[in-house]
Design an enzyme around this catalytic site. Structure first.
Site, PDB file in Angstrom:
ATOM      1  N   HIS A   1      -1.298 -15.812  -6.624  1.00  0.00           N
ATOM      2  CA  HIS A   1      -2.352 -15.233  -7.463  1.00  0.00           C
ATOM      3  C   HIS A   1      -1.803 -14.725  -8.787  1.00  0.00           C
ATOM      4  O   HIS A   1      -2.452 -13.942  -9.474  1.00  0.00           O
ATOM      5  CB  HIS A   1      -3.068 -14.097  -6.715  1.00  0.00           C
ATOM      6  CG  HIS A   1      -3.810 -14.559  -5.491  1.00  0.00           C
ATOM      7  ND1 HIS A   1      -4.252 -13.700  -4.514  1.00  0.00           N
ATOM      8  CD2 HIS A   1      -4.195 -15.796  -5.091  1.00  0.00           C
ATOM      9  CE1 HIS A   1      -4.869 -14.403  -3.561  1.00  0.00           C
ATOM     10  NE2 HIS A   1      -4.838 -15.670  -3.894  1.00  0.00           N
TER      11      HIS A   1
ATOM     12  N   ILE B   1       3.495  -1.321   8.306  1.00  0.00           N
ATOM     13  CA  ILE B   1       4.433  -2.367   7.896  1.00  0.00           C
ATOM     14  C   ILE B   1       5.793  -1.790   7.491  1.00  0.00           C
ATOM     15  O   ILE B   1       6.846  -2.282   7.906  1.00  0.00           O
ATOM     16  CB  ILE B   1       3.815  -3.193   6.742  1.00  0.00           C
ATOM     17  CG1 ILE B   1       2.639  -3.994   7.302  1.00  0.00           C
ATOM     18  CG2 ILE B   1       4.843  -4.105   6.079  1.00  0.00           C
ATOM     19  CD1 ILE B   1       1.707  -4.533   6.249  1.00  0.00           C
TER      20      ILE B   1
ATOM     21  N   THR C   1       0.830  -1.206   0.000  1.00  0.00           N
ATOM     22  CA  THR C   1       0.000   0.000   0.000  1.00  0.00           C
ATOM     23  C   THR C   1       0.865   1.258   0.000  1.00  0.00           C
ATOM     24  O   THR C   1       0.513   2.251  -0.631  1.00  0.00           O
ATOM     25  CB  THR C   1      -0.999   0.028   1.184  1.00  0.00           C
ATOM     26  OG1 THR C   1      -0.306  -0.352   2.367  1.00  0.00           O
ATOM     27  CG2 THR C   1      -2.154  -0.908   0.965  1.00  0.00           C
TER      28      THR C   1
ATOM     29  N   ASP D   1       1.823  -7.708  -8.018  1.00  0.00           N
ATOM     30  CA  ASP D   1       2.406  -6.443  -8.473  1.00  0.00           C
ATOM     31  C   ASP D   1       3.880  -6.509  -8.866  1.00  0.00           C
ATOM     32  O   ASP D   1       4.455  -5.491  -9.246  1.00  0.00           O
ATOM     33  CB  ASP D   1       2.193  -5.363  -7.397  1.00  0.00           C
ATOM     34  CG  ASP D   1       2.742  -5.783  -6.022  1.00  0.00           C
ATOM     35  OD1 ASP D   1       3.699  -6.592  -5.967  1.00  0.00           O
ATOM     36  OD2 ASP D   1       2.197  -5.295  -5.014  1.00  0.00           O
TER      37      ASP D   1
END
Ligand code: ZN
Length: 257
Positions: free
Chosen positions: A130, A247, A37, A113
């Site tokens: 994924h 994080i 993020t 990503d």
């Protein structure tokens, strides 16, 4: 002795994390959207995330209609500025440092990503559950296509292009809703989970299957479990250390390891 430490103050939890990492022989990180993020990658499933604005396109619908394939590519190309300019964050760089130091054999990720690879971890040491959205493949013959090529074709015809070699459908190399989990990466993620003595769940709500299975598997196998996530998870109770903080800030001290 009960080593469990819940919601210790910042600094203290960072020190405890360092102790656990230093004491471990093999650390396996499992990462979710929260690590990216700070890199400007949207968390698709969070409130305000893209899946709350658009209904996700199911894999069977992608296969069934040209309109759905066109819509799927229209959405993906519209988001390309975010994906193509994103740079690894402090969390990615910290894990890359631990990989170079020989602590982390590979990273398991739910993210699509490519930022673990961009941080310097070799492709072979990033296990993508994924898939990857930064390139595309033919669903039939697996030939790789770059997004620039897809964009050009799409702009020229306003239709999503088909494979030049076999005529198959071209899709980002991601696992869509309704698409089977990739067998190879799933098997490898399981082996890694069972090989570690410290499992780091970072930036994942640990809700979506198969994410939920891995921390439990590690714990049952005798590994220590650290959960680093902005919000509480269902597995906080069984973790040896839980950190609900930013994080990037928590992992920043590990960047230079
Ligand atoms: Zn093909």
């Amino acid at each position: 002795m009960d080593q469990r430490t819940h919601l210790t103050p910042a600094g203290e939890s960072g020190a405890r994390l360092r102790e656990l990492i230093e004491a471990a022989r093999t650390v396996v990180p499992f990462t979710g959207a929260g690590i990216s993020t700070e890199c400007g990658i949207p968390d698709f499933r969070s409130p305000g995330g893209i899946w709350t604005k658009y209904q996700p396109i199911q894999f069977e619908d992608f296969l069934a209609s040209q309109e759905m394939r066109d819509e799927s590519w229209r959405r993906r190309l519209a988001m390309d500025a975010q994906f193509s300019t994103a740079q690894p964050g402090r969390g990615h760089l910290a894990l890359a440092g631990l990989h170079r130091a020989g602590k982390v054999p590979a990273v398991i990720t739910q993210n699509i990503d490519n930022l673990h690879q961009a941080s310097g971890i070799p492709d072979a040491a990033v296990v993508e559950l994924h898939g990857n959205t930064t390139y595309a493949t033919c669903l039939d013959c697996a030939r790789r296509y770059e997004l620039g090529w897809v964009r050009e074709r799409f702009a020229a015809s306003a239709r999503s292009p088909d494979c030049e070699k076999c005529g198959g459908y071209i899709k980002t190399a991601t696992i869509s809703f309704g698409q089977a989990m990739p067998e190879g990466p799933m098997r490898r993620a399981e082996q890694l989970t069972l090989s570690c003595d410290l499992f780091l769940a970072i930036g994942s709500s640990l809700v979506v299957w198969p994410a939920a299975g891995f921390p439990l598997m590690a714990k049952r196998n005798g590994a220590r479990l650290v959960i680093l996530n902005r919000d509480a998870t269902e597995f906080d109770d069984i973790a040896d250390l839980v950190i609900h903080e930013d994080i990037g800030s928590v992992l920043a001290p590990f960047v230079a390891h």
